[in-house]
Write a protein that holds these residues in place. Structure first.
Motif, PDB file in Angstrom:
ATOM      1  N   GLU A 238      71.032  38.054  65.084  1.00 22.99           N
ATOM      2  CA  GLU A 238      71.418  37.231  63.939  1.00 22.99           C
ATOM      3  C   GLU A 238      72.208  38.069  62.933  1.00 22.99           C
ATOM      4  N   ARG A 239      71.751  39.314  62.733  1.00 21.24           N
ATOM      5  CA  ARG A 239      72.422  40.174  61.755  1.00 21.24           C
ATOM      6  C   ARG A 239      73.809  40.574  62.267  1.00 21.24           C
ATOM      7  N   ALA A 240      73.889  40.878  63.560  1.00 16.44           N
ATOM      8  CA  ALA A 240      75.172  41.279  64.128  1.00 16.44           C
ATOM      9  C   ALA A 240      76.152  40.100  64.100  1.00 16.44           C
ATOM     10  N   ALA A 241      75.654  38.917  64.469  1.00 18.41           N
ATOM     11  CA  ALA A 241      76.541  37.743  64.522  1.00 18.41           C
ATOM     12  C   ALA A 241      77.114  37.431  63.145  1.00 18.41           C
ATOM     13  N   ALA A 242      76.356  37.781  62.106  1.00 13.65           N
ATOM     14  CA  ALA A 242      76.780  37.436  60.741  1.00 13.65           C
ATOM     15  C   ALA A 242      78.015  38.212  60.289  1.00 13.65           C
ATOM     16  N   VAL A 243      78.380  39.278  61.007  1.00 19.36           N
ATOM     17  CA  VAL A 243      79.582  40.029  60.589  1.00 19.36           C
ATOM     18  C   VAL A 243      80.785  39.721  61.483  1.00 19.36           C
ATOM     19  N   VAL A 244      80.601  38.838  62.468  1.00 16.22           N
ATOM     20  CA  VAL A 244      81.728  38.480  63.349  1.00 16.22           C
ATOM     21  C   VAL A 244      82.854  37.874  62.508  1.00 16.22           C
ATOM     22  N   GLY A 245      84.055  38.344  62.720  1.00 14.74           N
ATOM     23  CA  GLY A 245      85.215  37.768  62.015  1.00 14.74           C
ATOM     24  C   GLY A 245      85.484  38.382  60.663  1.00 14.74           C
ATOM     25  N   GLU A 246      84.619  39.324  60.243  1.00 16.21           N
ATOM     26  CA  GLU A 246      84.831  39.969  58.949  1.00 16.21           C
ATOM     27  C   GLU A 246      86.135  40.767  58.984  1.00 16.21           C
ATOM     28  N   GLY A 247      86.969  40.563  58.004  1.00 15.61           N
ATOM     29  CA  GLY A 247      88.218  41.320  57.957  1.00 15.61           C
ATOM     30  C   GLY A 247      89.307  40.797  58.874  1.00 15.61           C
ATOM     31  N   GLU A 248      89.002  39.731  59.637  1.00 16.98           N
ATOM     32  CA  GLU A 248      90.011  39.148  60.527  1.00 16.98           C
ATOM     33  C   GLU A 248      90.644  37.939  59.854  1.00 16.98           C
ATOM     34  N   GLU A 249      91.925  37.770  60.098  1.00 23.16           N
ATOM     35  CA  GLU A 249      92.629  36.600  59.583  1.00 23.16           C
ATOM     36  C   GLU A 249      92.104  35.355  60.326  1.00 23.16           C
ATOM     37  N   ALA A 250      91.951  34.247  59.596  1.00 19.69           N
ATOM     38  CA  ALA A 250      91.487  33.015  60.246  1.00 19.69           C
ATOM     39  C   ALA A 250      92.519  31.910  60.058  1.00 19.69           C
ATOM     40  N   ASN A 251      92.666  31.101  61.089  1.00 19.57           N
ATOM     41  CA  ASN A 251      93.598  29.969  61.022  1.00 19.57           C
ATOM     42  C   ASN A 251      92.977  28.818  60.253  1.00 19.57           C
ATOM     43  N   ALA A 256      89.945  22.156  61.012  1.00 24.12           N
ATOM     44  CA  ALA A 256      88.976  23.180  60.594  1.00 24.12           C
ATOM     45  C   ALA A 256      89.655  24.185  59.667  1.00 24.12           C
ATOM     46  N   SER A 257      89.043  24.397  58.499  1.00 22.68           N
ATOM     47  CA  SER A 257      89.573  25.376  57.538  1.00 22.68           C
ATOM     48  C   SER A 257      89.252  26.785  58.025  1.00 22.68           C
ATOM     49  N   ALA A 258      89.885  27.761  57.403  1.00 25.03           N
ATOM     50  CA  ALA A 258      89.652  29.156  57.781  1.00 25.03           C
ATOM     51  C   ALA A 258      88.178  29.524  57.612  1.00 25.03           C
ATOM     52  N   ASP A 259      87.588  29.111  56.487  1.00 27.74           N
ATOM     53  CA  ASP A 259      86.182  29.448  56.240  1.00 27.74           C
ATOM     54  C   ASP A 259      85.269  28.811  57.288  1.00 27.74           C
ATOM     55  N   TYR A 260      85.583  27.569  57.616  1.00 19.68           N
ATOM     56  CA  TYR A 260      84.760  26.858  58.603  1.00 19.68           C
ATOM     57  C   TYR A 260      84.877  27.513  59.978  1.00 19.68           C
ATOM     58  N   ARG A 261      86.113  27.925  60.329  1.00 22.31           N
ATOM     59  CA  ARG A 261      86.317  28.606  61.618  1.00 22.31           C
ATOM     60  C   ARG A 261      85.497  29.899  61.671  1.00 22.31           C
ATOM     61  N   ARG A 262      85.515  30.660  60.556  1.00 22.77           N
ATOM     62  CA  ARG A 262      84.760  31.911  60.523  1.00 22.77           C
ATOM     63  C   ARG A 262      83.263  31.615  60.672  1.00 22.77           C
ATOM     64  N   HIS A 263      82.817  30.572  59.995  1.00 17.15           N
ATOM     65  CA  HIS A 263      81.410  30.151  60.092  1.00 17.15           C
ATOM     66  C   HIS A 263      81.071  29.778  61.543  1.00 17.15           C
ATOM     67  N   LEU A 264      81.971  29.003  62.178  1.00 17.37           N
ATOM     68  CA  LEU A 264      81.730  28.602  63.573  1.00 17.37           C
ATOM     69  C   LEU A 264      81.675  29.832  64.489  1.00 17.37           C
ATOM     70  N   ALA A 265      82.541  30.807  64.226  1.00 18.62           N
ATOM     71  CA  ALA A 265      82.562  32.008  65.071  1.00 18.62           C
ATOM     72  C   ALA A 265      81.201  32.707  65.007  1.00 18.62           C
ATOM     73  N   ARG A 266      80.620  32.747  63.812  1.00 19.72           N
ATOM     74  CA  ARG A 266      79.320  33.428  63.660  1.00 19.72           C
ATOM     75  C   ARG A 266      78.204  32.645  64.349  1.00 19.72           C
ATOM     76  N   ILE A 267      78.212  31.342  64.134  1.00 19.27           N
ATOM     77  CA  ILE A 267      77.185  30.500  64.766  1.00 19.27           C
ATOM     78  C   ILE A 267      77.274  30.607  66.292  1.00 19.27           C
ATOM     79  N   HIS A 268      78.501  30.557  66.804  1.00 21.68           N
ATOM     80  CA  HIS A 268      78.642  30.566  68.258  1.00 21.68           C
ATOM     81  C   HIS A 268      78.466  31.960  68.842  1.00 21.68           C
ATOM     82  N   ALA A 269      78.703  32.992  68.038  1.00 18.25           N
ATOM     83  CA  ALA A 269      78.363  34.349  68.493  1.00 18.25           C
ATOM     84  C   ALA A 269      76.844  34.440  68.666  1.00 18.25           C
ATOM     85  N   ARG A 270      76.124  33.886  67.710  1.00 15.80           N
ATOM     86  CA  ARG A 270      74.657  33.910  67.788  1.00 15.80           C
ATOM     87  C   ARG A 270      74.185  33.152  69.034  1.00 15.80           C
ATOM     88  N   ARG A 271      74.797  31.988  69.257  1.00 14.70           N
ATOM     89  CA  ARG A 271      74.377  31.189  70.424  1.00 14.70           C
ATOM     90  C   ARG A 271      74.735  31.884  71.735  1.00 14.70           C
TER      91      ARG A 271
END
Lengths: 281, 156
Positions: A238-251, A256-271
């Protein structure tokens, strides 16, 4: 929906194809699942199309020297169902099964998809997590590019003019490895709004190797290296997934907004990590 | 510049001169006169144009006719043999797996592919297998019933 007129050639050998591609406004046709829609919309209007579909032997799948070699013209269906891929690189087979629909998987090819480098394509996430090597050739060169150095930007790869993807080489996954690919499919197109591919190895209950590839979130697929490091240092998924996408540009787009995409990346990394951990022995 | 192509459609040989930009669906409908495969979206989403190419379902709106040179195509017209409907066609008839019928040729060709790969699919596998075909009447339930009925026949 009729493309601009073009000349068509269907070389019978790789040498002939590379000779043609060495000059002129020529575009490679592999499965056509991206090129033809772009030509119909006239986003692409090449003077000549070079169809690789007549060259024998570009779609083979072999296993040698600890690597699975997949010919660039192998279709997604072939990748999805190949016994060798399923046994030795199950992450790639699973990822292929998520692409488009069955008709698209019957025509679309591995090489065509990665050379096109759609930011929302599925394969790049898996190729990054698998640390794939991509062999590219031209009339006067033959080189290998790591997946991490291949996807440079939206629709932009390390391919030079005149070069084609010949094959993708993947290290055989250890049977103790766990893997998972979790994706938010766009409801209309099936493309990945976000897709996360994970590969891990555990020893004595500890993660000793983690690879995470993320597609869809940004202009090109990327490795979530900070999250990989945290996992290898013993952090909870959970802790590792929470940093996925940090510092990366998001579309950002209407869906889907950039923030939402980053949020989805973290959720799906966890899954994806949860799936991979459940599969790791 | 036009190119000569020779192919087999529903077992019959065809030879024509075509422009490279001619899409397979336009060749089938306007040159070969086979209007069973429909043009729905023309963007490779809807699946109404689905035909079999070398035994695999493809969307003929996203392929050039020149790519089919030397290949074997089967359209919806090629399924019924000697006046008897194919079991999948019969199942769609029996289960009323259609409303307006526009998507039906594509649905049936995609079902042929699905049952070839997986002779006894679950409901979920049927819906997954037909995800490349849209029914704008939204009559999916009867389509799924028809596929199940066809699978039962094929297995019997």
């Amino acid at each position: 929906m009729i493309p601009q007129a073009f000349d068509y050639s269907a070389p019978q050998s790789l040498e002939e194809a590379l000779g043609l591609l060495a000059s002129g406004d020529r575009k490679i046709l592999a499965g056509g699942m991206s090129l033809i829609p772009m030509m119909k919309l006239r986003l692409a209007a090449p003077a000549e199309v070079v169809d690789l579909g007549r060259i024998a032997g570009l779609d083979g799948i072999t296993e040698a020297g600890g690597f699975v070699h997949i010919g660039a013209m192998a279709t997604h269906h072939t990748v999805e169902t190949s016994p060798a891929v399923r046994a030795s690189c199950p992450l790639l087979a699973e990822t292929a099964s998520h692409i488009g629909d069955v008709q698209v998987r019957n025509m679309g090819t591995l090489g065509g998809s990665i050379a096109h480098a759609d930011p929302a394509a599925d394969y790049p996430a898996a190729l990054l997590a698998l640390e794939a090597e991509i062999r590219v050739v031209s009339a006067h060169s033959d080189r290998t590019v790591n997946a991490a150095d291949f996807f440079l930007d939206a629709f932009t790869t390390a391919l030079e003019p005149g070069e084609i993807v010949l094959e993708v080489r993947l290290p055989v996954e250890q049977s103790s490895e766990g893997y998972g690919y979790e994706k938010v499919a766009h409801p209309a197109s099936g493309f990945a709004v976000v897709g996360v591919a994970v590969r891990i190895t555990r020893e004595h209950g500890r993660i000793i190797m983690a690879r995470i590839g993320v597609t869809g979130m940004g202009p090109h697929a990327f490795r979530a290296r900070a999250a990989e490091r945290l996992l290898e240092e013993g952090a909870a998924p959970e802790r590792a997934a929470a940093v996925v996408g940090e510092g990366e540009e998001a579309n950002s787009d209407l869906y889907a907004s950039a923030d939402y995409r980053r949020h989805l990346a973290r959720i799906h990394a966890r899954r994806a990590l949860a799936v991979a951990l459940s599969r790791a022995s | 510049m036009k190119r000569k192509i020779s192919l087999r459609i529903n077992g019959k040989p065809y030879t024509d001169e075509v422009e490279p930009r001619l899409l397979l669906i336009h060749y089938l409908r306007e040159v070969a006169g086979l209007t069973g495969p429909h043009i729905g979206c023309e963007t490779s989403i809807c699946g109404a144009c689905t035909v079999m190419l070398q035994g695999r379902a493809v969307k003929s709106c996203t392929m050039f006719a020149v790519q089919a040179d030397g290949r074997e195509i089967v359209t919806i017209e090629g399924l019924a043999a000697n006046g008897a409907l194919d079991p999948v066609q019969q199942a769609f008839w029996n289960e009323h797996g259609l409303q307006c019928g526009f998507c039906t040729p594509g649905m049936i060709m995609a079902t042929k592919q699905l049952l070839q790969d997986n002779p006894s699919p679950t409901d979920l596998e049927i819906r997954h297998g037909l995800e490349g075909n849209l029914c704008r009447c939204t009559g999916y339930q009867h389509i799924v019933n028809a596929v199940k009925a066809a699978a039962g026949k094929a297995g019997a």
